[in-house]
Design an enzyme around this catalytic site. Structure first.
Site, short mmCIF file in Angstrom:
data_model
loop_
_atom_site.label_atom_id
_atom_site.label_comp_id
_atom_site.label_asym_id
_atom_site.label_seq_id
_atom_site.Cartn_x
_atom_site.Cartn_y
_atom_site.Cartn_z
N GLU A 197 -17.30 -8.29 30.67
CA GLU A 197 -17.52 -7.49 29.45
C GLU A 197 -16.94 -6.11 29.75
O GLU A 197 -17.61 -5.27 30.35
CB GLU A 197 -19.02 -7.38 29.14
CG GLU A 197 -19.70 -8.71 28.87
CD GLU A 197 -19.49 -9.21 27.44
OE1 GLU A 197 -18.91 -8.47 26.62
OE2 GLU A 197 -19.90 -10.35 27.17
N CYS B 25 -19.22 0.91 24.61
CA CYS B 25 -18.00 0.08 24.67
C CYS B 25 -17.50 -0.17 23.26
O CYS B 25 -16.31 -0.39 23.06
CB CYS B 25 -18.29 -1.22 25.39
SG CYS B 25 -19.76 -2.06 24.78
P1 NAD Z 1 -17.19 1.20 35.94
O1 NAD Z 1 -16.12 0.18 35.85
O2 NAD Z 1 -16.89 2.46 36.63
O3 NAD Z 1 -18.47 0.57 36.69
C1 NAD Z 1 -19.13 -0.55 36.17
C2 NAD Z 1 -19.87 -1.26 37.28
O4 NAD Z 1 -18.92 -1.88 38.13
C3 NAD Z 1 -20.69 -0.34 38.17
O5 NAD Z 1 -21.90 -0.97 38.51
C4 NAD Z 1 -19.81 -0.19 39.37
O6 NAD Z 1 -20.52 0.17 40.53
C5 NAD Z 1 -19.24 -1.59 39.48
N1 NAD Z 1 -18.02 -1.73 40.27
C6 NAD Z 1 -16.91 -0.96 40.25
N2 NAD Z 1 -16.01 -1.40 41.16
C7 NAD Z 1 -16.56 -2.48 41.76
C8 NAD Z 1 -16.14 -3.37 42.79
N3 NAD Z 1 -14.98 -3.25 43.39
N4 NAD Z 1 -16.97 -4.38 43.15
C9 NAD Z 1 -18.16 -4.53 42.54
N5 NAD Z 1 -18.64 -3.71 41.59
C10 NAD Z 1 -17.84 -2.70 41.19
O7 NAD Z 1 -17.70 1.47 34.44
P2 NAD Z 1 -18.70 2.59 33.92
O8 NAD Z 1 -18.03 3.91 33.92
O9 NAD Z 1 -20.03 2.44 34.56
O10 NAD Z 1 -18.91 2.11 32.40
C11 NAD Z 1 -18.03 2.40 31.35
C12 NAD Z 1 -17.10 1.26 31.08
O11 NAD Z 1 -17.84 0.05 30.83
C13 NAD Z 1 -16.27 1.47 29.83
O12 NAD Z 1 -14.96 0.99 30.06
C14 NAD Z 1 -16.98 0.61 28.80
O13 NAD Z 1 -16.16 0.22 27.70
C15 NAD Z 1 -17.40 -0.55 29.62
N6 NAD Z 1 -18.50 -1.28 29.01
C16 NAD Z 1 -18.23 -2.48 28.44
C17 NAD Z 1 -19.24 -3.17 27.81
C18 NAD Z 1 -18.97 -4.49 27.13
O14 NAD Z 1 -19.93 -5.16 26.81
N7 NAD Z 1 -17.72 -4.86 26.90
C19 NAD Z 1 -20.54 -2.65 27.77
C20 NAD Z 1 -20.78 -1.42 28.38
C21 NAD Z 1 -19.75 -0.74 28.99
#
Ligand code: NAD
Length: 516
Positions: A262, A296
Site C-alpha cells: 500500500e 496517501c
Molecule cells: P516510509 O516509506 O518512509 O516508511 C514506511 C514504513 O516502511 C516505516 O515503518 C519504515 O520504517 C519502513 N521501511 C522503510 N524502509 C524499509 C526497509 N528497507 N525494510 C523494512 N521496512 C522499511 O513512509 P512514511 O514516510 O512513513 O509514510 C508516508 C508514505 O506512506 C507516503 O508515500 C504515503 O502515500 C504512504 N502511505 C500509503 C498508504 C496506502 O494505503 N497506500 C497509507 C499510508 C501511507
C-alpha cells in the site's frame, strides 16, 4: 510526561523512557525519541529492538501461530470482538495520542481509531464467512472443493501517517484468518504502537492466546531488513512510500514470499462544468488540506474545466484562507503540523520547484510562524496549505511526484478525455474523483473497459480522501496493487487449497488420460 501518555499507562511501561532529555538525535544509543510535531519537543523515548530481539519475537510468533490457527475461526472472531470493545473504551485517549504524536487533528485521530474498531467489527462477521467453493469434478465419484487456510506470521510494516488504523486493517483481519502479526511501525510513531498493541495483546492473552499480536520497534537497517528477508514471514504487508515498496517487493520477491503493498498516491480530482461547485469546493478543501496533506489519498492535483477555472480558483483561495491552523488537540483547529522539519523542507523545495517550472502561487507557500499561533507551539512544523496553478501548457513535472504536504496543483482542460488522460498520466494510481452532474461523464470516468480512471479507488461527487472500511482499499501502478480492509481483502491473509477426493474405487485421471 503528557497526561495522555499517562492515561494510557505509557509512563510505567518498561519500553518507555519518560524523560528523554539529553537524547539529541531521533535514533541514538539504542533509543528512539518520539517528538510532538506541534511543538518540536520530545514526548518520551522508546528502547529500540535489535535484530536478535526480532529473531526471538519471530520464533514466538511462529509458536503462537501453530496454536492460534487451531482455534476455530468464529472463536478467533470472539477475541477480535473483545479487542474492538477494548478500543471502544480507549477511543478518546488513543485518538488523542494519535493527534499528539502524529499531528493530525483530534477529530481525525479519533476517526482513525474508530476505523480500527470498525474493521474489528467487520472481521468478527468475516470470521464466520471464510468461504471456499465446491466445484463439479470431471471424474465420476470425485468431489472437489477449495478451502482457505491460515498463512502464518504476518509482518505488518506501517507508515507514520496512519499509525493506528493501518495496523488495525491488517491485524484484525489477519487474526480472524488464523494468522499472528508482528508489527514494525514507523520510528516516528512508536508510542501509538505500544499503546495500541498492548491493548490487543492483553485482551487476547486474558482469553488464553498469547503472542498473537507483537511488535518490533527498530531501525530499518537492523530490524526492517531482517524482517522482510525472514522466510518465517510468508507475507509482508507494507504501507509507505513507493521507494520502500520497491525494496520490500524485491527482497520478499527474492525469497518468493507474498507482499501486500500500500504505497504512495498522487490523487486527482476532475471538476466538470456541470458539477455542483459548492460540493466540489468543500470536498476539495478537505481532500487537500486535511491531515496537513499527509494522507496517501490527499488530493494533490485538480483538473478544472476552462469555463469554471478562474472562478473556482478564486473561491478555493478564499476557502483556504479561512482554514484554522494550530494545535491538533485544540477545538476548532482544522490543520495541524507536518511531521518533521525535513517534511517542511520537502514542502518548501516543492513549492520553489513548482514556481521555477512556471506555476503561479495562488495561496500559501510558506512556513507559519508558530509564535503567531495560540498556545506554546514554538518549534512546531507548521506550513500554510498551498495552491499553485500550472502554466497554460499544463507542463509541471513536480506535480508528477508525491510531496507529502498540503500542496494542490491546478490544471485546466477543454475535454473530459483530455482531463482523464492528464489525470492518469502519473506513476501512482491510488485515489481519484470526478465532480459532475452528468451520468454520461460519471460513467466515462468509471468506464468498465478500464479507459476511465486508472486508480484503485474512483469516486463520483466525493473527494479522493476518506475511504470506508467496507470496500477493498488500495491502488494500482506504483501504489503497489495491494488491497486491504473490506470486500474480499481477507483472502490476502490466507492460502488457498484445492482439494479433490476420490470416493469411488476406480483410478481415473483428468483430461481422459489412460495409464494402464
Ligand atoms: P516510509 O516509506 O518512509 O516508511 C514506511 C514504513 O516502511 C516505516 O515503518 C519504515 O520504517 C519502513 N521501511 C522503510 N524502509 C524499509 C526497509 N528497507 N525494510 C523494512 N521496512 C522499511 O513512509 P512514511 O514516510 O512513513 O509514510 C508516508 C508514505 O506512506 C507516503 O508515500 C504515503 O502515500 C504512504 N502511505 C500509503 C498508504 C496506502 O494505503 N497506500 C497509507 C499510508 C501511507
Amino acid at each position: 510526561m503528557h497526561d495522555i501518555l499517562r492515561r494510557l499507562g505509557l509512563d510505567k511501561h518498561p519500553r518507555v523512557i519518560a524523560d528523554p532529555t539529553g537524547t539529541e538525535t531521533p535514533e541514538s544509543d539504542g533509543v528512539v525519541v518520539s517528538f510532538n510535531p506541534a511543538t518540536g519537543r520530545p514526548l518520551a523515548a522508546v528502547r529500540l529492538d535489535t535484530a536478535e530481539d526480532l529473531d526471538r519475537i519471530t520464533a514466538r510468533a511462529a509458536a503462537a501461530f501453530d496454536r492460534w490457527r487451531r482455534v476455530p475461526a468464529p472463536k478467533r472472531g470472539e477475541v477480535v470482538r473483545c479487542i474492538g470493545n477494548a478500543f471502544r473504551d480507549r477511543l478518546e485517549d488513543l485518538g488523542s495520542l494519535v493527534a499528539l504524536e502524529m499531528g493530525k487533528i483530534k477529530a481525525e485521530g479519533v476517526g482513525e481509531v474508530q476505523e480500527t474498531i470498525d474493521i474489528a467489527d467487520f472481521a468478527v462477521g468475516q470470521s464466520r464467512m471464510l468461504y471456499g467453493k465446491t466445484m463439479p469434478s470431471e471424474r465420476p465419484l470425485h468431489a472437489m472443493k477449495e478451502q482457505w487456510l491460515p498463512l502464518g506470521p504476518v509482518g505488518v510494516i506501517t507508515a507514520f501517517n496512519f499509525p493506528n488504523a493501518v495496523w488495525g486493517w491488517n491485524a484484525m483481519l489477519a487474526a480472524v484468518c488464523g494468522d499472528v502479526c508482528v508489527w514494525k511501525p514507523s520510528l516516528l510513531t512508536p508510542l501509538i504502537t505500544i499503546a495500541t498493541n498492548d491493548i490487543a495483546e492483553r485482551v487476547a492473552r486474558e482469553m488464553g492466546h498469547e503472542d498473537v499480536f507483537q511488535y518490533v520497534i527498530g531501525t530499518d537497517a537492523a530490524v526492517g531488513e531482517a524482517m522482510i528477508a525472514d522466510r518465517r514471514y510468508p507475507m509482508i504487508s507494507a504501507t509507505g512510500s513507493c521507494r520502500m515498496g520497491r525494496r520490500v517487493a524485491s527482497v520478499v520477491g527474492q525469497r518468493l514470499g507474498k507482499c501486500l503493498l500500500e504505497l504512495g498516491g498522487n490523487n486527482a480530482v476532475i471538476i466538470e462544468p456541470d458539477a455542483d461547485l459548492d460540493l466540489a469546493l468543500k470536498s476539495t478543501v478537505f481532500g487537500s488540506v486535511g491531515t496537513c496533506g499527509q494522507r496517501c489519498t490527499t488530493t494533490r492535483r485538480l483538473y478544472l474545466h476552462e469555463s469554471i477555472a478562474d472562478e473556482f480558483v478564486a473561491r478555493l483561495a478564499r476557502a483556504y484562507e479561512t482554514v484554522r491552523i494550530g494545535d491538533p488537540l485544540s477545538e476548532g483547529t482544522l490543520v495541524g503540523p507536518l511531521i518533521t522539519a525535513q517534511a517542511v523542507e520537502a514542502f518548501e523545495n516543492a513549492v520553489a520547484t513548482a514556481q521555477e517550472q512556471g506555476a503561479s502561487l495562488i495561496t500559501g507557500g510558506g512556513r507559519v510562524d508558530p509564535s503567531r499561533l495560540p498556545g506554546d507551539l514554538s518549534g512546531g512544523h507548521f506550513v500554510t496549505p498551498t495552491v499553485l496553478r500550472a502554466p497554460a501548457n499544463n507542463r509541471l513535472p513536480i506535480a508528477m511526484e508525491e510531496t507529502f504536504a498540503p500542496i494542490l496543483y491546478i490544471f485546466t482542460y477543454r475535454t473530459l478525455d483530455e482531463a482523464i488522460a492528464m489525470h492518469n498520466g502519473v506513476d501512482q494510481g491510488l485515489s481519484s474523483a470526478i465532480f459532475t452532474g452528468s451520468s454520461r461523464s460519471a460513467e466515462r470516468f468509471l468506464d468498465p473497459s478500464g479507459a476511465g480512471s486508472d486508480c484503485g479507488l474512483a469516486y463520483v461527487n466525493l473527494g479522493t480522501s476518506g475511504a470506508e472500511i467496507g470496500g477493498a482499499f488500495g491502488g494500482e501502478k506504483d501504489t503497489g496493487g495491494g488491497r486491504e480492509s473490506g470486500s474480499d481483502s481477507w483472502k490476502a491473509y490466507m492460502r488457498r487449497q484445492t482439494c479433490t477426493t476420490n470416493f469411488g474405487e476406480t483410478f481415473a485421471l483428468a483430461q481422459g488420460i489412460r495409464f494402464e
